[in-house]
Design an enzyme around this catalytic site. Structure first.
Site, mmCIF file in Angstrom:
data_model
loop_
_atom_site.group_PDB
_atom_site.id
_atom_site.type_symbol
_atom_site.label_atom_id
_atom_site.label_comp_id
_atom_site.label_asym_id
_atom_site.label_seq_id
_atom_site.Cartn_x
_atom_site.Cartn_y
_atom_site.Cartn_z
ATOM 1 N N LYS A 102 0.313 1.205 15.809
ATOM 2 C CA LYS A 102 1.098 2.195 15.965
ATOM 3 C C LYS A 102 0.441 3.915 16.117
ATOM 4 O O LYS A 102 1.032 4.415 14.530
ATOM 5 C CB LYS A 102 2.420 2.055 15.961
ATOM 6 C CG LYS A 102 2.915 1.343 16.482
ATOM 7 C CD LYS A 102 4.808 1.667 16.000
ATOM 8 C CE LYS A 102 5.161 0.401 16.367
ATOM 9 N NZ LYS A 102 6.653 -0.262 15.685
ATOM 10 N N ARG B 68 8.740 -14.615 16.769
ATOM 11 C CA ARG B 68 7.038 -15.091 16.669
ATOM 12 C C ARG B 68 6.110 -16.132 17.700
ATOM 13 O O ARG B 68 5.294 -15.634 17.499
ATOM 14 C CB ARG B 68 6.762 -15.457 15.054
ATOM 15 C CG ARG B 68 7.152 -14.305 14.235
ATOM 16 C CD ARG B 68 6.218 -15.356 12.395
ATOM 17 N NE ARG B 68 7.047 -14.889 11.556
ATOM 18 C CZ ARG B 68 6.451 -13.002 10.790
ATOM 19 N NH1 ARG B 68 6.231 -12.873 11.335
ATOM 20 N NH2 ARG B 68 7.116 -13.025 10.691
ATOM 21 N N ASP C 185 1.480 0.352 11.572
ATOM 22 C CA ASP C 185 2.609 1.692 11.493
ATOM 23 C C ASP C 185 2.215 2.832 11.152
ATOM 24 O O ASP C 185 1.390 3.441 11.208
ATOM 25 C CB ASP C 185 3.694 0.972 11.414
ATOM 26 C CG ASP C 185 4.656 1.352 11.500
ATOM 27 O OD1 ASP C 185 4.810 2.574 12.892
ATOM 28 O OD2 ASP C 185 5.797 1.203 11.772
ATOM 29 N N THR C 186 2.760 3.278 9.303
ATOM 30 C CA THR C 186 2.439 4.261 8.643
ATOM 31 C C THR C 186 1.346 3.886 8.551
ATOM 32 O O THR C 186 0.812 4.724 8.029
ATOM 33 C CB THR C 186 3.786 3.676 7.865
ATOM 34 O OG1 THR C 186 3.684 2.894 6.741
ATOM 35 C CG2 THR C 186 5.235 3.764 8.307
ATOM 36 N N THR D 63 0.510 -0.308 4.074
ATOM 37 C CA THR D 63 0.568 -1.717 3.984
ATOM 38 C C THR D 63 -1.159 -1.571 3.424
ATOM 39 O O THR D 63 -2.163 -2.304 3.306
ATOM 40 C CB THR D 63 0.811 -3.078 5.312
ATOM 41 O OG1 THR D 63 2.171 -2.432 5.215
ATOM 42 C CG2 THR D 63 0.563 -4.453 4.447
ATOM 43 N N LEU D 64 -2.082 -1.167 5.246
ATOM 44 C CA LEU D 64 -3.326 -1.402 5.429
ATOM 45 C C LEU D 64 -3.923 -0.487 4.385
ATOM 46 O O LEU D 64 -5.040 -0.955 3.798
ATOM 47 C CB LEU D 64 -3.699 -1.204 6.585
ATOM 48 C CG LEU D 64 -5.485 -0.603 6.971
ATOM 49 C CD1 LEU D 64 -6.067 -2.224 6.829
ATOM 50 C CD2 LEU D 64 -5.476 -0.564 8.144
ATOM 51 N N GLY E 12 2.570 -12.046 10.770
ATOM 52 C CA GLY E 12 2.178 -11.941 11.764
ATOM 53 C C GLY E 12 1.307 -11.675 12.427
ATOM 54 O O GLY E 12 0.934 -11.535 13.277
ATOM 55 N N GLU F 185 -4.883 -7.343 10.961
ATOM 56 C CA GLU F 185 -3.340 -6.975 10.890
ATOM 57 C C GLU F 185 -3.043 -7.230 11.768
ATOM 58 O O GLU F 185 -3.674 -7.143 13.387
ATOM 59 C CB GLU F 185 -3.427 -6.109 10.602
ATOM 60 C CG GLU F 185 -3.297 -5.659 8.826
ATOM 61 C CD GLU F 185 -2.464 -5.756 8.284
ATOM 62 O OE1 GLU F 185 -1.253 -6.063 8.589
ATOM 63 O OE2 GLU F 185 -2.021 -5.079 7.371
ATOM 64 N N ASP F 186 -1.343 -7.282 11.938
ATOM 65 C CA ASP F 186 -0.890 -7.595 13.656
ATOM 66 C C ASP F 186 -0.359 -5.912 13.957
ATOM 67 O O ASP F 186 -0.960 -5.618 14.788
ATOM 68 C CB ASP F 186 0.659 -8.343 13.335
ATOM 69 C CG ASP F 186 1.315 -7.167 11.899
ATOM 70 O OD1 ASP F 186 1.064 -6.497 10.882
ATOM 71 O OD2 ASP F 186 2.240 -8.018 12.442
HETATM 72 P P1 5GP Z 1 2.675 -0.231 7.977
HETATM 73 O O1 5GP Z 1 2.663 -0.140 6.335
HETATM 74 O O2 5GP Z 1 1.507 0.113 9.045
HETATM 75 O O3 5GP Z 1 3.889 0.777 8.288
HETATM 76 O O4 5GP Z 1 3.213 -1.275 8.625
HETATM 77 C C1 5GP Z 1 2.950 -2.314 8.729
HETATM 78 C C2 5GP Z 1 4.046 -3.988 8.978
HETATM 79 O O5 5GP Z 1 4.997 -3.695 9.695
HETATM 80 C C3 5GP Z 1 3.314 -4.584 10.178
HETATM 81 O O6 5GP Z 1 2.220 -5.635 9.371
HETATM 82 C C4 5GP Z 1 4.384 -5.286 9.966
HETATM 83 O O7 5GP Z 1 4.848 -6.562 9.494
HETATM 84 C C5 5GP Z 1 5.693 -4.382 10.454
HETATM 85 N N1 5GP Z 1 6.170 -3.737 11.632
HETATM 86 C C6 5GP Z 1 5.798 -2.604 12.236
HETATM 87 N N2 5GP Z 1 6.070 -1.680 13.355
HETATM 88 C C7 5GP Z 1 6.589 -3.252 13.528
HETATM 89 C C8 5GP Z 1 7.460 -3.729 15.236
HETATM 90 O O8 5GP Z 1 7.220 -2.647 15.779
HETATM 91 N N3 5GP Z 1 7.115 -4.977 15.191
HETATM 92 C C9 5GP Z 1 7.644 -6.300 14.466
HETATM 93 N N4 5GP Z 1 7.662 -6.836 14.372
HETATM 94 N N5 5GP Z 1 6.285 -5.596 12.586
HETATM 95 C C10 5GP Z 1 6.766 -4.181 12.945
#
Ligand code: 5GP
Length: 173
Positions: free
Chosen positions: A129, A163, A101-102, A105-106, A43, A97-98
């Site tokens: 987010k 993408r 969210d939660t 991953t980070l 991403g 990072e792209d």
């Molecule tokens: P986390 O571990 O922070 O919940 O998720 C991070 C990953 O979830 C991001 O690197 C991405 O790949 C995916 N992700 C979370 N929200 C979105 C979104 O709104 N759109 C897309 N395309 N991917 C998302």
């Protein structure tokens, strides 16, 4: 998915202006130092390509690939599908990072990279987010703080499509 509808959240021009600002900030913050810029695939690839072209400090580029064991929601079980090519011990590392969210991953990546004893480790996320966090982790730099909407484009996908959109868009029904 070609019939999916989407609306523009940030145009390519708005994104370019913000990425230039972020580049200037990083040049200032890392003045006199070199940095290993680590992109998290897939991403971040477009954001990273644009960002590094604004950097005037010496940079080395590397990538990590990750995969979450989930469908639509993140479980926090992260698998590394591609590791760094070279050690980062004693280096300033900027993780790209792209979207955070939660934060699961980070959080996983930061812990993993910190064990390799970099001189410093900071994160730049194109999108934050911030309302969605399930763990207390933050990106030191963020392009845009957004609400909880599923976004595509500028490197972000829906089922590996979209993408290549230049604008950041919100996916509809
Ligand atoms: P986390 O571990 O922070 O919940 O998720 C991070 C990953 O979830 C991001 O690197 C991405 O790949 C995916 N992700 C979370 N929200 C979105 C979104 O709104 N759109 C897309 N395309 N991917 C998302």
């Amino acid at each position: 998915m070609s019939s999916s509808k989407y609306e523009v959240m940030y145009t390519a021009d708005q994104i370019a202006a913000r990425v230039a600002e972020l580049g200037a900030q990083i040049n200032a913050d890392y003045a006199g130092q070199s940095v290993v810029v680590v992109g998290v695939l897939k991403g971040s690839f477009i954001f990273m390509a644009d960002l590094v072209r604004h950097l005037t400090i010496p940079v080395r580029i590397d990538f990590m690939g990750t995969k979450s064991y989930t469908g639509t929601t993140t479980s926090g079980q992260v698998q590394i599908t591609k590791d760094l090519d070279r050690p980062i011990e004693g280096e300033h590392v900027l993780l790209v990072e792209d979207i955070v969210d939660t934060g699961l991953t980070l959080n996983y990546l930061k812990r993993n990279l910190e064990q390799r004893r970099p001189l410093s480790l900071k994160t730049i996320a194109f999108l934050d987010k911030w309302q969605q966090r399930r763990v207390d982790v933050k990106a030191e730099y963020a392009g845009f703080r957004i609400e909880n909407k599923f976004v595509i484009g500028y490197g972000l996908d829906y089922e590996q499509q979209f993408r290549n959109l230049g604008d950041l868009c919100v996916l509809g029904e």
